[in-house]
Design a protein around this motif. Sequence first.
Motif, PDB file in Angstrom:
ATOM      1  N   UNK A  32       2.482  -7.456   6.354  1.00 54.96           N
ATOM      2  CA  UNK A  32       1.707  -7.321   5.375  1.00 54.96           C
ATOM      3  C   UNK A  32       1.655  -5.228   4.605  1.00 54.96           C
ATOM      4  N   UNK A  33       2.171  -5.472   3.197  1.00 50.29           N
ATOM      5  CA  UNK A  33       2.230  -3.751   3.141  1.00 50.29           C
ATOM      6  C   UNK A  33       1.582  -4.022   2.066  1.00 50.29           C
ATOM      7  N   UNK A  34       0.445  -3.389   2.115  1.00 48.15           N
ATOM      8  CA  UNK A  34      -1.081  -3.424   0.471  1.00 48.15           C
ATOM      9  C   UNK A  34      -0.665  -1.831   0.124  1.00 48.15           C
ATOM     10  N   UNK A  35       0.116  -1.958  -0.784  1.00 45.40           N
ATOM     11  CA  UNK A  35       0.020  -0.566  -1.072  1.00 45.40           C
ATOM     12  C   UNK A  35      -0.640  -0.290  -2.659  1.00 45.40           C
ATOM     13  N   UNK A  36      -1.187  -0.816  -3.474  1.00 45.80           N
ATOM     14  CA  UNK A  36      -2.039  -1.326  -4.187  1.00 45.80           C
ATOM     15  C   UNK A  36      -2.702  -0.350  -4.751  1.00 45.80           C
ATOM     16  N   UNK A  37      -3.211  -0.149  -6.234  1.00 46.67           N
ATOM     17  CA  UNK A  37      -4.143   1.249  -6.778  1.00 46.67           C
ATOM     18  C   UNK A  37      -3.337   2.184  -6.266  1.00 46.67           C
ATOM     19  N   UNK A  38      -2.973   2.872  -6.055  1.00 50.59           N
ATOM     20  CA  UNK A  38      -2.391   4.192  -6.027  1.00 50.59           C
ATOM     21  C   UNK A  38      -1.688   5.023  -7.474  1.00 50.59           C
ATOM     22  N   UNK A  39      -0.938   5.782  -7.061  1.00 49.48           N
ATOM     23  CA  UNK A  39      -0.747   6.639  -8.426  1.00 49.48           C
ATOM     24  C   UNK A  39       1.082   6.471  -8.598  1.00 49.48           C
ATOM     25  N   UNK A  40       1.806   5.564  -7.433  1.00 51.73           N
ATOM     26  CA  UNK A  40       3.118   5.624  -6.532  1.00 51.73           C
ATOM     27  C   UNK A  40       3.738   5.699  -8.552  1.00 51.73           C
ATOM     28  N   UNK A  41       5.310   6.430  -8.249  1.00 54.06           N
ATOM     29  CA  UNK A  41       5.783   5.980  -9.430  1.00 54.06           C
ATOM     30  C   UNK A  41       7.161   5.985  -8.592  1.00 54.06           C
ATOM     31  N   UNK A  42       8.416   5.520 -10.265  1.00 55.94           N
ATOM     32  CA  UNK A  42       9.946   5.388  -9.171  1.00 55.94           C
ATOM     33  C   UNK A  42       9.728   4.363  -9.491  1.00 55.94           C
ATOM     34  N   UNK A  43      10.973   3.653  -8.466  1.00 57.03           N
ATOM     35  CA  UNK A  43      11.211   2.007  -8.480  1.00 57.03           C
ATOM     36  C   UNK A  43      10.708   1.503  -6.667  1.00 57.03           C
ATOM     37  N   UNK A  44      11.125   0.411  -6.571  1.00 56.74           N
ATOM     38  CA  UNK A  44      10.230   0.182  -5.350  1.00 56.74           C
ATOM     39  C   UNK A  44      11.199   0.125  -4.238  1.00 56.74           C
ATOM     40  N   UNK A  45      11.870  -0.079  -3.025  1.00 61.66           N
ATOM     41  CA  UNK A  45      13.024   1.104  -2.642  1.00 61.66           C
ATOM     42  C   UNK A  45      13.206  -0.460  -1.443  1.00 61.66           C
ATOM     43  N   UNK A  46      14.707  -0.226  -2.267  1.00 55.28           N
ATOM     44  CA  UNK A  46      15.925  -1.400  -2.143  1.00 55.28           C
ATOM     45  C   UNK A  46      15.451  -1.936  -0.649  1.00 55.28           C
ATOM     46  N   UNK A  47      14.714  -1.138   0.798  1.00 54.97           N
ATOM     47  CA  UNK A  47      14.742  -1.095   1.735  1.00 54.97           C
ATOM     48  C   UNK A  47      13.644  -2.556   2.430  1.00 54.97           C
ATOM     49  N   UNK A  48      12.588  -2.181   1.365  1.00 56.44           N
ATOM     50  CA  UNK A  48      11.680  -3.403   1.308  1.00 56.44           C
ATOM     51  C   UNK A  48      12.351  -4.377   2.205  1.00 56.44           C
ATOM     52  N   UNK A  49      14.192  -4.950   1.576  1.00 57.77           N
ATOM     53  CA  UNK A  49      14.352  -6.568   1.162  1.00 57.77           C
ATOM     54  C   UNK A  49      14.825  -6.252   2.947  1.00 57.77           C
ATOM     55  N   UNK A  50      14.696  -5.402   3.779  1.00 56.34           N
ATOM     56  CA  UNK A  50      15.343  -5.595   5.768  1.00 56.34           C
ATOM     57  C   UNK A  50      13.693  -5.653   6.715  1.00 56.34           C
ATOM     58  N   UNK A  51      12.676  -5.828   5.832  1.00 58.45           N
ATOM     59  CA  UNK A  51      11.107  -6.178   5.874  1.00 58.45           C
ATOM     60  C   UNK A  51      11.505  -7.670   6.602  1.00 58.45           C
TER      61      UNK A  51
END
Length: 168
Positions: A27-46
Amino acid sequence: MSGIDLSANMLDGEIPWELGNLSHIKSLNLSNNLFVGPIPATFGGMEEMESLDLSHNELSGPIPLQLTQVSSLGVFSVAYNNLSGCIPKSGHLSSFGMDSYLANTNLRNITQGNACAPGPDPVPEEHVGDFDDPVLYAITAAAFVLAFWATVGFSFCHRYGRSVMLKL
């Protein structure tokens, strides 16, 4: 460790691509922050990821096709970002409802001809800025003051209120 919850921490900048190296995270929850830019393609390896919440940030760009390889996802949300392009039709991401993609005005569905159709509806304009209404603040403040003085008045002017106050 089975999960990471960094939601609502006012984190900013780009999401570190190195998070994708955490292949055993469920589980990875990064919601409700101020992140910008793209979603990392490396998340496909999780590969063991069961829940991924990136909603309510300022992420941009397309949803990486590598995320379609994560077949264990049961919960997925990228709602309320600035994503664009097409919602991947292949893989597990196509099984999530439109709630997972809300308020990404430039994100589209893929139609049968592999063209992008209009995506999820954006947040209605009438609800944007509802919490910046000065009349709402004035009414709330007046209600608080009225409730405070009603409590004080009851405590000192009513017979039962006086008896309770004297026992304290």
